[in-house]
Design a protein around this motif. Structure first.
Motif: not given
Length: 345
Positions: A105-116, A340-345
């Protein structure tokens, strides 16, 4: 004549009887060669046509034999083909009761998690989002931000140029200069500018030629550094937890005056001192300050009437602190083992 007609009938019965015993394609091929091929028994009857007085009756008997045997041959051929197909399907059958092959399953890059996350915080505070453009002019990237052509701070922001005037922006502050300059009727501004910035830098664990910033700008009448501090305190609590505190340290940026570095109390040790905060209890998270009057004036605002503040957050720095990431280059490698270690949005 009757002997030849009787021979045709007997040959028909013989062929049909033999065909019933054919059980495979090889036997069917041998049957065809023996009875129906050009030199087979049934077509071979026609050589006796010259010896028969009633040629019509003999021809009808031969045609009857050929027609019936050919029809039966085609039926047998179709039946054997279906049998072979069913056997093949049975041998290749997929057991649908087995578990499916697992997929990643694809995951959101933590870079994008912080921006959002940062964007959501400031949207709740009434800010608008202005992303700007990656390719900028020297005017908007430097000159309108109080960085003239010979200013020494340009050495720290060496970037990638397209001719003499166009370049990859070194800071998202250029979007703020556009916003202020493009407003024909000067009005209050409350905006953030998330996006990429580029500087010629050695790629190592803490530096990259490409990185992300979220810069903010507020311009209005009566804005003071107290407004800046209150805004950043609220941001720090929403971003890092309600127990977080901030402190301002004097610094220097050409486009703000006065300028400050902003630290947040360490969210790992609560300010007691640890490896993350290097024993100080504080972590530097952003730079900020009051908008330099020269910048306001260059962008068309009267510094006697308007004032403002600006701040800039390094996205990768926040993500590295938040998630314990040890190398900035991981954000841009698209390594699934990392993502894969970061949450899926």
């Amino acid at each position: 004549m009757e002997d030849y007609i009787l021979a045709a009938e007997e040959l028909r019965k013989e062929a049909l009887a033999r065909l019933e015993n054919v059980t495979d394609e090889k036997g069917l091929e041998e049957f065809y060669v023996a009875y129906l091929a050009k030199k087979g028994s049934i077509p071979g009857l026609m050589i006796h046509m010259k010896d028969v007085a009633d040629k019509a009756a003999f021809g009808a008997a031969v045609n009857k034999a050929r027609t019936e045997v050919t029809a039966s041959y085609e039926e047998k051929k179709a039946a054997l083909a279906e049998k072979a197909l069913n056997a093949k399907l049975l041998s290749e059958r997929i057991d649908i009761t087995l578990p499916a092959t697992p997929t990643k399953t694809g995951h959101v890059n933590p870079y994008r998690l912080i921006i959002d996350e940062v964007t959501d915080i400031f949207l709740q505070m009434g800010y608008e989002v202005c992303e700007g453009r990656d390719v900028e002019t020297d005017k908007f990237n430097f000159e309108l931000l109080n960085v003239p052509k010979d200013h020494p701070s340009r050495d720290m922001q060496d970037t990638f140029y397209f001719g003499d005037d166009y370049l990859l922006r070194t800071q998202t502050s250029a979007a703020q200069a556009h916003k202020m300059s493009e407003m024909a009727e000067k009005k209050p501004i409350r905006m953030i500018a998330p996006g990429k910035a580029y500087r010629r830098d050695d790629d190592d664990m803490t530096h990259s030629h490409q990185f992300a910033q979220i810069e903010g700008l507020v311009v209005d009448k009566g804005i003071s550094i107290a407004n800046l501090k209150a805004t950043l305190e609220l941001f720090a609590k929403k971003m890092f937890g309600q127990k977080r505190e901030i402190r301002l340290r004097s610094s220097y940026f050409p486009f703000t005056e006065p300028s400050v570095e902003v630290d947040v109390s360490c969210f790992n040790c609560g300010g007691k001192g640890c490896a993350m905060c290097k024993g100080t209890g504080w972590i530097e998270i952003l730079g900020a300050g009051m908008v330099n009057p020269r910048v306001l004036e260059a962008c068309g605002y009267d510094p006697e009437v308007y004032s403002g503040f600006a701040f800039g957050v390094g996205v990768e720095r926040v993500a590295m602190l938040r998630y314990g990431i040890d190398d900035i280059r991981r954000f841009y490698q698209n390594d699934f083992r990392f993502l894969k270690d970061y949450p899926v949005k």
